[in-house]
Write a protein that holds these residues in place. Structure first.
Motif, PDB file in Angstrom:
ATOM      1  N   TRP A   1     -10.557  13.031   7.212  1.00 25.72           N
ATOM      2  CA  TRP A   1     -11.268  13.196   8.487  1.00 25.72           C
ATOM      3  C   TRP A   1     -12.830  13.308   7.709  1.00 25.72           C
ATOM      4  O   TRP A   1     -13.727  12.321   8.026  1.00 25.72           O
ATOM      5  CB  TRP A   1     -12.067  14.337   8.956  1.00 25.72           C
ATOM      6  N   VAL A   2     -13.025  13.112   6.383  1.00 26.73           N
ATOM      7  CA  VAL A   2     -14.116  12.547   5.396  1.00 26.73           C
ATOM      8  C   VAL A   2     -14.195  11.972   5.392  1.00 26.73           C
ATOM      9  O   VAL A   2     -15.173  10.525   5.372  1.00 26.73           O
ATOM     10  CB  VAL A   2     -13.837  13.710   4.114  1.00 26.73           C
ATOM     11  N   LEU A   3     -12.856  11.033   5.016  1.00 20.30           N
ATOM     12  CA  LEU A   3     -12.811   9.252   5.125  1.00 20.30           C
ATOM     13  C   LEU A   3     -12.891   8.785   6.253  1.00 20.30           C
ATOM     14  O   LEU A   3     -13.618   7.692   6.315  1.00 20.30           O
ATOM     15  CB  LEU A   3     -10.597   9.358   4.188  1.00 20.30           C
ATOM     16  N   ILE A   4     -12.436   9.443   7.494  1.00 21.62           N
ATOM     17  CA  ILE A   4     -12.935   8.936   8.792  1.00 21.62           C
ATOM     18  C   ILE A   4     -14.302   8.129   8.793  1.00 21.62           C
ATOM     19  O   ILE A   4     -14.963   7.512   9.246  1.00 21.62           O
ATOM     20  CB  ILE A   4     -11.777   9.282   9.959  1.00 21.62           C
ATOM     21  N   ILE A   5     -15.644   9.830   8.086  1.00 20.55           N
ATOM     22  CA  ILE A   5     -16.323   9.337   8.648  1.00 20.55           C
ATOM     23  C   ILE A   5     -17.043   8.670   7.941  1.00 20.55           C
ATOM     24  O   ILE A   5     -18.323   8.055   8.067  1.00 20.55           O
ATOM     25  CB  ILE A   5     -17.396  11.298   8.629  1.00 20.55           C
ATOM     26  N   LEU A   6     -16.710   8.489   6.503  1.00 24.56           N
ATOM     27  CA  LEU A   6     -18.591   8.213   5.034  1.00 24.56           C
ATOM     28  C   LEU A   6     -17.080   6.718   5.699  1.00 24.56           C
ATOM     29  O   LEU A   6     -17.712   5.537   4.522  1.00 24.56           O
ATOM     30  CB  LEU A   6     -17.467   8.812   3.902  1.00 24.56           C
ATOM     31  N   ILE A   7     -16.085   6.168   5.502  1.00 24.20           N
ATOM     32  CA  ILE A   7     -15.659   4.808   5.614  1.00 24.20           C
ATOM     33  C   ILE A   7     -15.312   4.231   7.019  1.00 24.20           C
ATOM     34  O   ILE A   7     -15.943   3.506   7.371  1.00 24.20           O
ATOM     35  CB  ILE A   7     -14.236   4.850   4.888  1.00 24.20           C
ATOM     36  N   LEU A   8     -14.613   4.889   7.185  1.00 20.93           N
ATOM     37  CA  LEU A   8     -13.953   3.720   8.669  1.00 20.93           C
ATOM     38  C   LEU A   8     -15.323   3.854  10.209  1.00 20.93           C
ATOM     39  O   LEU A   8     -15.506   3.104  10.239  1.00 20.93           O
ATOM     40  CB  LEU A   8     -12.724   4.951   9.985  1.00 20.93           C
ATOM     41  N   LEU A   9     -16.184   4.922  10.059  1.00 18.69           N
ATOM     42  CA  LEU A   9     -17.105   4.886  10.799  1.00 18.69           C
ATOM     43  C   LEU A   9     -18.366   3.868  11.158  1.00 18.69           C
ATOM     44  O   LEU A   9     -18.543   3.080  11.960  1.00 18.69           O
ATOM     45  CB  LEU A   9     -18.123   6.368  10.973  1.00 18.69           C
ATOM     46  N   PRO A  10     -18.363   4.105   9.280  1.00 21.93           N
ATOM     47  CA  PRO A  10     -19.338   2.401   9.219  1.00 21.93           C
ATOM     48  C   PRO A  10     -19.205   1.293   8.885  1.00 21.93           C
ATOM     49  O   PRO A  10     -19.814   0.577   9.488  1.00 21.93           O
ATOM     50  CB  PRO A  10     -19.773   3.161   7.719  1.00 21.93           C
ATOM     51  N   VAL A  11     -17.986   1.205   8.689  1.00 22.87           N
ATOM     52  CA  VAL A  11     -17.430  -0.336   8.759  1.00 22.87           C
ATOM     53  C   VAL A  11     -17.246  -0.267  10.126  1.00 22.87           C
ATOM     54  O   VAL A  11     -17.032  -1.893  11.040  1.00 22.87           O
ATOM     55  CB  VAL A  11     -15.388   0.115   8.789  1.00 22.87           C
ATOM     56  N   ILE A  12     -16.808   0.258  11.144  1.00 24.48           N
ATOM     57  CA  ILE A  12     -17.040   0.177  12.627  1.00 24.48           C
ATOM     58  C   ILE A  12     -17.913   0.253  13.491  1.00 24.48           C
ATOM     59  O   ILE A  12     -18.381  -1.143  14.035  1.00 24.48           O
ATOM     60  CB  ILE A  12     -16.051   1.734  13.879  1.00 24.48           C
ATOM     61  N   LEU A  13     -19.099   0.904  13.199  1.00 24.68           N
ATOM     62  CA  LEU A  13     -20.267   0.340  13.685  1.00 24.68           C
ATOM     63  C   LEU A  13     -20.967  -1.213  13.069  1.00 24.68           C
ATOM     64  O   LEU A  13     -21.559  -2.147  13.445  1.00 24.68           O
ATOM     65  CB  LEU A  13     -21.256   1.040  12.807  1.00 24.68           C
ATOM     66  N   LEU A  14     -20.099  -1.855  11.725  1.00 26.19           N
ATOM     67  CA  LEU A  14     -20.531  -2.864  10.969  1.00 26.19           C
ATOM     68  C   LEU A  14     -19.965  -4.051  11.711  1.00 26.19           C
ATOM     69  O   LEU A  14     -20.609  -5.053  12.346  1.00 26.19           O
ATOM     70  CB  LEU A  14     -20.340  -2.841   9.586  1.00 26.19           C
ATOM     71  N   GLY A  15     -19.003  -3.670  12.061  1.00 25.95           N
ATOM     72  CA  GLY A  15     -17.985  -4.837  13.218  1.00 25.95           C
ATOM     73  C   GLY A  15     -18.580  -4.444  14.783  1.00 25.95           C
ATOM     74  O   GLY A  15     -18.535  -5.864  14.867  1.00 25.95           O
ATOM     75  N   LEU A  16     -18.935  -3.721  14.698  1.00 23.23           N
ATOM     76  CA  LEU A  16     -19.763  -3.474  16.598  1.00 23.23           C
ATOM     77  C   LEU A  16     -20.587  -4.596  16.186  1.00 23.23           C
ATOM     78  O   LEU A  16     -21.267  -5.867  17.213  1.00 23.23           O
ATOM     79  CB  LEU A  16     -20.080  -2.617  16.811  1.00 23.23           C
ATOM     80  N   LEU A  17     -21.843  -4.834  15.259  1.00 18.58           N
ATOM     81  CA  LEU A  17     -22.547  -5.605  15.347  1.00 18.58           C
ATOM     82  C   LEU A  17     -22.409  -6.422  14.798  1.00 18.58           C
ATOM     83  O   LEU A  17     -22.774  -7.568  15.370  1.00 18.58           O
ATOM     84  CB  LEU A  17     -23.638  -4.873  13.239  1.00 18.58           C
ATOM     85  N   LEU A  18     -21.386  -7.413  14.055  1.00 15.40           N
ATOM     86  CA  LEU A  18     -21.235  -8.381  13.945  1.00 15.40           C
ATOM     87  C   LEU A  18     -20.711  -9.655  15.134  1.00 15.40           C
ATOM     88  O   LEU A  18     -21.496 -10.253  15.356  1.00 15.40           O
ATOM     89  CB  LEU A  18     -20.253  -8.787  12.745  1.00 15.40           C
ATOM     90  N   VAL A  19     -19.971  -8.370  16.047  1.00  9.91           N
ATOM     91  CA  VAL A  19     -19.750  -8.487  16.916  1.00  9.91           C
ATOM     92  C   VAL A  19     -21.164  -9.076  18.121  1.00  9.91           C
ATOM     93  O   VAL A  19     -21.141 -10.144  18.618  1.00  9.91           O
ATOM     94  CB  VAL A  19     -18.698  -8.026  18.275  1.00  9.91           C
ATOM     95  N   VAL A  20     -21.915  -8.410  18.049  1.00 10.09           N
ATOM     96  CA  VAL A  20     -22.977  -8.905  18.690  1.00 10.09           C
ATOM     97  C   VAL A  20     -23.295 -10.029  18.229  1.00 10.09           C
ATOM     98  O   VAL A  20     -24.576 -10.749  19.118  1.00 10.09           O
ATOM     99  CB  VAL A  20     -23.811  -7.629  19.283  1.00 10.09           C
ATOM    100  N   LEU A  21     -23.990 -10.363  17.463  1.00  6.99           N
ATOM    101  CA  LEU A  21     -24.796 -11.205  16.354  1.00  6.99           C
ATOM    102  C   LEU A  21     -23.719 -12.750  16.188  1.00  6.99           C
ATOM    103  O   LEU A  21     -24.984 -13.671  15.845  1.00  6.99           O
ATOM    104  CB  LEU A  21     -25.016 -10.805  15.124  1.00  6.99           C
ATOM    105  N   ASP A  22     -22.622 -12.446  16.275  1.00  6.15           N
ATOM    106  CA  ASP A  22     -22.078 -13.369  15.992  1.00  6.15           C
ATOM    107  C   ASP A  22     -22.331 -14.563  16.600  1.00  6.15           C
ATOM    108  O   ASP A  22     -22.091 -16.261  16.592  1.00  6.15           O
ATOM    109  CB  ASP A  22     -20.353 -13.284  15.672  1.00  6.15           C
ATOM    110  N   PRO A  23     -22.732 -14.771  17.800  1.00  4.93           N
ATOM    111  CA  PRO A  23     -22.302 -15.824  18.856  1.00  4.93           C
ATOM    112  C   PRO A  23     -23.790 -15.375  19.409  1.00  4.93           C
ATOM    113  O   PRO A  23     -24.615 -17.101  20.032  1.00  4.93           O
ATOM    114  CB  PRO A  23     -22.217 -14.733  20.567  1.00  4.93           C
ATOM    115  N   VAL A  24     -24.795 -15.263  18.841  1.00  4.65           N
ATOM    116  CA  VAL A  24     -26.482 -15.540  18.772  1.00  4.65           C
ATOM    117  C   VAL A  24     -26.520 -16.229  17.515  1.00  4.65           C
ATOM    118  O   VAL A  24     -26.363 -16.166  16.792  1.00  4.65           O
ATOM    119  CB  VAL A  24     -27.148 -14.797  18.460  1.00  4.65           C
ATOM    120  N   ALA A  25     -27.214 -17.448  18.151  1.00  2.00           N
ATOM    121  CA  ALA A  25     -27.980 -18.702  17.212  1.00  2.00           C
ATOM    122  C   ALA A  25     -27.232 -19.002  16.699  1.00  2.00           C
ATOM    123  O   ALA A  25     -26.847 -19.406  15.062  1.00  2.00           O
ATOM    124  CB  ALA A  25     -28.958 -18.547  16.476  1.00  2.00           C
ATOM    125  N   TYR A  26     -25.758 -19.190  17.104  1.00  4.62           N
ATOM    126  CA  TYR A  26     -24.209 -20.364  16.075  1.00  4.62           C
ATOM    127  C   TYR A  26     -24.723 -18.977  15.014  1.00  4.62           C
ATOM    128  O   TYR A  26     -23.845 -19.890  14.028  1.00  4.62           O
ATOM    129  CB  TYR A  26     -24.845 -21.642  15.523  1.00  4.62           C
TER     130      TYR A  26
END
Length: 278
Positions: free
Chosen positions: A47-72
């Protein structure tokens, strides 16, 4: 865009102090130690690894999904660059080795042992082992600080690069033995492919026959660690002489560094060709 970011990362590394400003691990490490000490999570290191590694990675992935289509994808480029720079290894490898090199060149084994323990946490029972351990440290740190990170970034993007660095931080700073073991196992899986590609690169830019003999026995082995494999392949490729005090010993470190630089050129050339073909 990946190749452009890799080129920009080199320029930032050489001509600015951005890396030192971005690589601030104190807050993350404090949170790691806090969660490890939590009674609820002490027996559940996953659970520690999920909170400190998987959670930031998921948030980064979501951010990139939002930004990738914008302005090429131009808005995503700074995020890629920042994450890649953060994911590179900590410290300055050549600067950390400087005092050891000076002491070894003078033949002062006592001073060399002292600065090796102080600066790079390397210990040995005698001078011969000390130089061998420092050579291994140089190869491993160059691999985990640079080659592994850029491999996963080019293959799977910033999410994979960030995952690798956070696992490395968990291994280095974790205090819960079970958590560190889990992180080491996951990192070992991350290392399996890139360390073998780097060893193959050593064969191309160094002694092909000597590296081939090493790789023949260890190519598909799951048991050998990345640090052991890269040390065997690097020393074979550079055709290092037996450890010696004085300038000859320092020359062995120079030979390994030149080998690493040639391998980096091969990797970047490969990335460029792959980008053009796609």
């Amino acid at each position: 865009m990946s190749f452009v970011v890799l080129l920009l990362a080199i320029l930032v590394e050489k001509f600015s102090a951005l890396r030192q400003r971005l690589q601030c691990d104190g807050g993350w490490v404090r949170e790691l130690n806090k969660l490890e000490a939590s009674p609820k999570l002490a027996k559940n290191p996953w659970w520690v690894l999920i909170i400190l590694i998987l959670l930031p990675v998921i948030l980064l992935g979501l951010l990139l999904v939002v930004l990738d289509p914008v302005a090429y994808g131009l808005l995503a480029l700074p995020v890629h660059l920042v994450v890649l720079i953060f994911s590179l290894g900590r410290g300055d490898l050549l600067a950390d080795l400087g005092p050891f090199r000076d002491a070894w060149r003078r033949g002062d084994l006592q001073a060399a042992a002292h600065v090796a323990e102080r600066d790079i946490s390397v210990r040995a029972e005698n001078g011969e082992q000390l130089l061998e351990h420092v050579q291994a440290h140089l190869l491993w740190q160059a691999y985990q600080s640079f080659f592994a990170v850029i491999f996963w970034y080019f293959l799977l993007g910033p999410v994979a690069a960030l995952s690798y660095r956070l696992l490395a931080l968990a291994v280095e700073h974790g205090k819960n033995p079970e958590l560190v073991e889990h992180a080491q196992q996951m990192r070992h899986a991350f290392d399996w492919l890139p360390v073998r590609l780097l060893a193959a690169s050593f064969a191309l830019v160094g002694n092909f026959a000597a590296v081939s003999r090493v790789m023949l026995h260890e190519l598909l082995s799951w048991e050998i660690s990345a640090a052991q494999l890269i040390n065997k392949a690097g020393c074979a490729a550079a055709e290092l002489a037996p450890p010696q005090t004085g300038p000859e010993g320092v020359s062995s470190l120079d030979a390994l560094w030149e080998l690493l630089l040639r391998a980096a050129v091969v990797w970047y050339a490969g990335f460029a060709v792959w980008t053009l073909l796609l």
